[in-house]
Design an enzyme around this catalytic site. Structure first.
Site, PDB file in Angstrom:
ATOM      1  N   LYS A  75      -0.909  -9.936   8.263  1.00 18.15           N
ATOM      2  CA  LYS A  75      -0.364  -8.488   8.697  1.00 18.15           C
ATOM      3  C   LYS A  75      -1.894  -8.110   8.961  1.00 18.15           C
ATOM      4  O   LYS A  75      -2.691  -7.778   8.202  1.00 18.15           O
ATOM      5  CB  LYS A  75       0.139  -7.724   7.411  1.00 18.15           C
ATOM      6  CG  LYS A  75       0.177  -6.112   7.751  1.00 18.15           C
ATOM      7  CD  LYS A  75       0.587  -5.630   6.463  1.00 18.15           C
ATOM      8  CE  LYS A  75       0.789  -4.048   7.016  1.00 18.15           C
ATOM      9  NZ  LYS A  75       1.190  -3.183   5.541  1.00 18.15           N
TER      10      LYS A  75
ATOM     11  N   ILE B 272       5.109  -4.821  10.124  1.00 20.21           N
ATOM     12  CA  ILE B 272       5.232  -4.107   8.664  1.00 20.21           C
ATOM     13  C   ILE B 272       5.111  -2.545   8.711  1.00 20.21           C
ATOM     14  O   ILE B 272       4.073  -2.451   8.822  1.00 20.21           O
ATOM     15  CB  ILE B 272       4.451  -4.766   7.491  1.00 20.21           C
ATOM     16  CG1 ILE B 272       5.023  -6.340   7.516  1.00 20.21           C
ATOM     17  CG2 ILE B 272       4.767  -4.094   6.289  1.00 20.21           C
ATOM     18  CD1 ILE B 272       4.240  -7.062   6.332  1.00 20.21           C
TER      19      ILE B 272
ATOM     20  N   THR C  92       0.661  -1.025   0.054  1.00 16.37           N
ATOM     21  CA  THR C  92      -0.126  -0.139  -0.007  1.00 16.37           C
ATOM     22  C   THR C  92       0.854   1.376  -0.075  1.00 16.37           C
ATOM     23  O   THR C  92       0.439   2.325  -0.697  1.00 16.37           O
ATOM     24  CB  THR C  92      -0.871  -0.141   1.064  1.00 16.37           C
ATOM     25  OG1 THR C  92      -1.607  -1.060   1.360  1.00 16.37           O
ATOM     26  CG2 THR C  92      -1.993   1.249   1.049  1.00 16.37           C
TER      27      THR C  92
ATOM     28  N   TYR D 294     -13.398  -3.351  -2.212  1.00 18.13           N
ATOM     29  CA  TYR D 294     -14.253  -2.907  -2.934  1.00 18.13           C
ATOM     30  C   TYR D 294     -15.480  -3.873  -3.116  1.00 18.13           C
ATOM     31  O   TYR D 294     -16.902  -3.513  -2.942  1.00 18.13           O
ATOM     32  CB  TYR D 294     -14.207  -2.432  -4.537  1.00 18.13           C
ATOM     33  CG  TYR D 294     -15.171  -1.648  -4.754  1.00 18.13           C
ATOM     34  CD1 TYR D 294     -15.493  -0.426  -4.703  1.00 18.13           C
ATOM     35  CD2 TYR D 294     -15.782  -2.247  -6.238  1.00 18.13           C
ATOM     36  CE1 TYR D 294     -16.267   0.360  -5.634  1.00 18.13           C
ATOM     37  CE2 TYR D 294     -16.838  -1.678  -6.634  1.00 18.13           C
ATOM     38  CZ  TYR D 294     -17.225  -0.411  -6.539  1.00 18.13           C
ATOM     39  OH  TYR D 294     -18.312   0.499  -6.915  1.00 18.13           O
TER      40      TYR D 294
ATOM     41  N   ARG E 182      -9.128   0.189   4.456  1.00 14.21           N
ATOM     42  CA  ARG E 182      -9.004   0.398   2.991  1.00 14.21           C
ATOM     43  C   ARG E 182      -9.959  -0.635   2.240  1.00 14.21           C
ATOM     44  O   ARG E 182     -10.460  -0.181   1.003  1.00 14.21           O
ATOM     45  CB  ARG E 182      -7.702   0.069   2.665  1.00 14.21           C
ATOM     46  CG  ARG E 182      -6.683   1.349   2.984  1.00 14.21           C
ATOM     47  CD  ARG E 182      -5.107   0.914   2.818  1.00 14.21           C
ATOM     48  NE  ARG E 182      -4.210   2.092   3.053  1.00 14.21           N
ATOM     49  CZ  ARG E 182      -4.044   2.993   2.453  1.00 14.21           C
ATOM     50  NH1 ARG E 182      -4.699   3.357   1.027  1.00 14.21           N
ATOM     51  NH2 ARG E 182      -3.148   3.978   2.745  1.00 14.21           N
TER      52      ARG E 182
ATOM     53  N   TYR F 223      -3.324  -9.921   4.522  1.00 16.47           N
ATOM     54  CA  TYR F 223      -3.415  -8.816   5.019  1.00 16.47           C
ATOM     55  C   TYR F 223      -4.780  -8.347   5.173  1.00 16.47           C
ATOM     56  O   TYR F 223      -5.443  -8.069   4.127  1.00 16.47           O
ATOM     57  CB  TYR F 223      -2.648  -7.880   3.845  1.00 16.47           C
ATOM     58  CG  TYR F 223      -2.471  -6.114   4.278  1.00 16.47           C
ATOM     59  CD1 TYR F 223      -2.699  -5.770   5.184  1.00 16.47           C
ATOM     60  CD2 TYR F 223      -2.237  -5.507   2.952  1.00 16.47           C
ATOM     61  CE1 TYR F 223      -2.282  -4.369   5.435  1.00 16.47           C
ATOM     62  CE2 TYR F 223      -2.053  -4.007   3.191  1.00 16.47           C
ATOM     63  CZ  TYR F 223      -2.280  -3.503   4.463  1.00 16.47           C
ATOM     64  OH  TYR F 223      -2.073  -2.169   4.783  1.00 16.47           O
TER      65      TYR F 223
END
Length: 317
Positions: free
Chosen positions: A190, A232, A72, A135, A166, A161
């Site tokens: 993550k 991370i 990202t 999305y 997001r 992740y």
């Protein structure tokens, strides 16, 4: 040819899966501080490979344990396919085996990612970081089947992740643990949901060999105090030595000292996120003289107020 759900796996991966049905992937050491690399741009918005090389050397010399490429923080969605390939090769060549490398590879069309994994050539890379599909807002069953398909297609270990801020959907602890138990190539998550209770449930219930990695700098100390193996990191781009010291101190079990080190960095955390990532970290890196403060639309630099506040915090360190 090997069939997994609705996906047909061909070629080398199919042969591997067919011949090694119970095999386990050799995972890289994901303890400590991984850095989610930014992509520096020059004033023409072209990739600044000279600045990228300098950042890589700086982070490794300061104690970064591994680097995450095309995540990202790299603004990967604004890079075209040729640019992504160039960054991937450049980082591997520059690192030259000094630390493990993790490659970001995700999306919201499972079959597309499967095809990319089937044909992936990534010398120098030890694992894949793949985000929960965004999305589309899949159900928990859809998320589970998505990762099962990636697991069947990948020749590298996979790090899940979870970043609902997001993606628009949270992968629950139950789904994470189901994937961890059923997918032999999935080695870690993550976790960036911001939900400490969820992270604790994963840590308590995880199978042997599966790790939880913090995906939020500001929660790293707290998550490591309950069993996370590291982070991370975004701030690690600019302050790799300071943040690595905190992470390594926590790993050593000296949580009191780690807390004191974390407190010294607390002023940075909200400023790095208030205008979005990587706007904050690029602002700080530009203050330090390491990169130009350039992003690609639709992202824009941090506000003048944020930039000035970061500058004050940096000057008062």
């Amino acid at each position: 040819m090997f069939s997994e759900g609705n996906f047909v796996i061909r070629g080398k991966v199919a042969n591997f899966v067919a011949n090694h049905p119970n095999s386990l992937m050799v995972a890289p050491n994901l303890t400590g501080m991984g850095v989610a690399l930014v992509t520096p741009f020059d004033h023409n918005k072209a990739i600044d490979f000279k600045a990228l090389a300098s950042l890589i050397d700086y982070q490794i010399a300061a104690g970064a344990d591994y680097l995450v490429v095309l995540g990202t923080t790299s603004e990967a969605p604004t890079l075209d396919a040729d640019e992504r390939a160039a960054v991937m090769r450049f980082v591997a060549d520059r690192v030259a085996g000094r630390v493990p490398l993790v490659l970001g590879l995700g999306g919201n069309c499972t079959s597309t990612i499967v095809r990319e994994l089937e044909t992936l050539e990534a010398p120098g890379y030890s694992a894949i970081l793949s985000v929960v599909p965004f999305y589309n807002k899949p159900s928990q069953e859809g998320i589970y089947r998505h990762y099962c398909a990636l697991d069947a297609a990948s020749s590298l270990p996979i790090i899940l992740y979870n970043v609902p801020g997001r993606t628009g959907v949270n992968m629950t602890a139950d789904t994470t643990l189901r994937v961890a138990r059923d997918c032999r190539r999935v080695v870690a998550i993550k976790e960036a949901s911001g939900r400490v209770d969820q992270a604790r449930d994963i840590i308590v219930g995880k199978p042997e060999g599966f790790s939880l990695i913090s995906g939020d700098d500001s929660l790293t100390y707290e998550l490591m105090s309950i069993g996370a193996v590291g982070v991370i990191s975004v701030i690690g781009n600019a302050l790799p030595g300071e943040f690595a010291e905190m992470v390594h101190t926590a790993l050593s079990g000296d949580l009191l000292k780690a807390k004191a080190l974390d407190d010294q960095l607390r002023a940075y955390y909200p400023l790095l996120s208030v205008d979005g990532n990587p706007a904050g970290i690029k602002s700080l890196l530009s203050i330090m003289g390491r990169i130009d403060n350039e992003l690609r639309l639709p992202l824009v630099p941090a506000s003048e107020d944020t930039h000035n506040r970061l500058s004050r915090v940096w000057s008062e360190r």
